[in-house]
Design an enzyme around this catalytic site. Sequence first.
Site, PDB file in Angstrom:
ATOM      1  N   LYS A  16      13.575   7.357  22.031  1.00  0.00           N
ATOM      2  CA  LYS A  16      14.208   6.591  20.600  1.00  0.00           C
ATOM      3  C   LYS A  16      14.506   7.550  19.768  1.00  0.00           C
ATOM      4  CE  LYS A  16      13.212   2.777  19.979  1.00  0.00           C
ATOM      5  NZ  LYS A  16      13.864   2.141  18.990  1.00  0.00           N
ATOM      6  N   SER A  27       9.896   8.296  18.358  1.00  0.00           N
ATOM      7  CA  SER A  27       8.805   7.615  17.254  1.00  0.00           C
ATOM      8  C   SER A  27       8.347   8.270  18.516  1.00  0.00           C
ATOM      9  CB  SER A  27       9.615   5.924  18.863  1.00  0.00           C
ATOM     10  OG  SER A  27       8.266   5.691  19.302  1.00  0.00           O
ATOM     11  N   GLU A  45      18.773   2.993   7.548  1.00  0.00           N
ATOM     12  CA  GLU A  45      18.554   1.757   7.489  1.00  0.00           C
ATOM     13  C   GLU A  45      17.255   1.897   6.055  1.00  0.00           C
ATOM     14  OE1 GLU A  45      15.865   2.671  11.438  1.00  0.00           O
ATOM     15  OE2 GLU A  45      16.037   0.755  11.318  1.00  0.00           O
TER      16      GLU A  45
END
Length: 457
Positions: A286, A280, A293
């Site tokens: 992260k 991130s 996804e």
Amino acid sequence: MVKSKKLWGGRFAGRTVGSVETFTASIDVDSRLYRHDIEGSIAHARMLARRRIISSREAQKIVRGLRAIQREIERGKFPFSPADEDIHMNIERRLTQKIGAVGGKLHTARSRNDQVALDMRLYLREELKRILATLEGLRRELARGAKRYLDVIMPGYTHLQKAQPVLFSHHLLAYVDMLDRDRERMSGCLERVNVLPLGSGALAGTTFPIDRAYVARLLDFPRISKNSIDAVSDRDFVLEFLSASSILFVHLSRFAEEMILWSSEEFSFIELPDRFCTGSSMMPQKKNPDVPELIRAKSGRVFGHLQALLTVMKGLPLAYNRDLQEDKVPLFDTVDTVKASLGMMREMVEQIKVRKDRMLAAAQGGFMNATDLADYLVGRGLSFRSAHALVGRVVRFCLDHHRMIEELSLNELKRFSPKIDKDVYAYLTAEAMVRRRRAVGGTALANVRRRLKELRV
Ligand code: ARG
């Protein structure tokens, strides 16, 4: 009066305006069909010569010209022009530029309507073979994963609530079976794609004495279309591919979703290798599962393409309508998306790390042995219904006292039924529960082993 310079321009007095040319041109999209278009044209030219509709010298010139054009395209030297609308006319125009007026004989006994139907079928036939191979690659990778983690126990879920323990290998093999049906659908589609439409002309057939069987042999088509009107207006084969791809993407998206869930801190069942994740820009800690996804999300565009083409086709009068040109983006983008996602999925399956300890720990709690306690009592003479009610009371008791079934003492258990003995504890472990599910298709290790043998991994 302005003389039009279009290949079809004879009956036109006015020129096509630039905006219309841009709007109707498909060359940016369908240039991808160049090899198939040339392959089809070469077969057509050979057939015309064989039937003496053109001379063999003319056919030779045409074939040589087409091969030279193919080389031009492959070297990036071909002057594509939107004024020539599509790949078919771009190639035909260039052919005449290169070999002179004889180039104009290639289109004898042919229309762009049967030509484009042929190109689409040649293209999809080739891609379907690749997709089938990639699909098989993913299936094998899943089966190999099942073998690698053969005896790892995980909680099985219904309603995303812990239900009964299963083998992780059994869970992976569920996807192997889904993909097997996808393979069947794709190969059924391939059979129906593999039909020669060329020779149908614009819609009614042709007055020339053509030999369709010869063209079919040259292009390796086992079947020839039987109705010229159907042959030029049918895009079922594209719809079928899009629908098989949509179902495939239902499966891929479900697996992607599970990988995302499993790699979350809450589950921690698997670790995805760093290369399938990104960080991130704001939160330094992260590690996001971007690849699954995106596979999950790409199902959206594939379903959309199916919907788009169904809508294009619905209510279209026979035979060819320009609407059919809109079949290309859905088909091409679906082919690309399917191939890329299958490939990514295979790489991921190959590289996921499974955390056996976490899976087994999660397979302990949650009253997942409640059904087995009922089965145990059935083994001691109770009917399943009364055993079910009795175990319901055991679970209620445990919930009220914050205990698990296997934590209750034998005396406590005997209060519910004197038929319960101390062998119940061994009976209620996750390992024993899995081992007993031996009926065909169940999660027992012996079954999974047998299935892997069938799959030859
Ligand atoms: N570019 C057209 C398509 O993809 C080729 C066929 C055009 N035929 C016609 N009659 N305008 O469908």
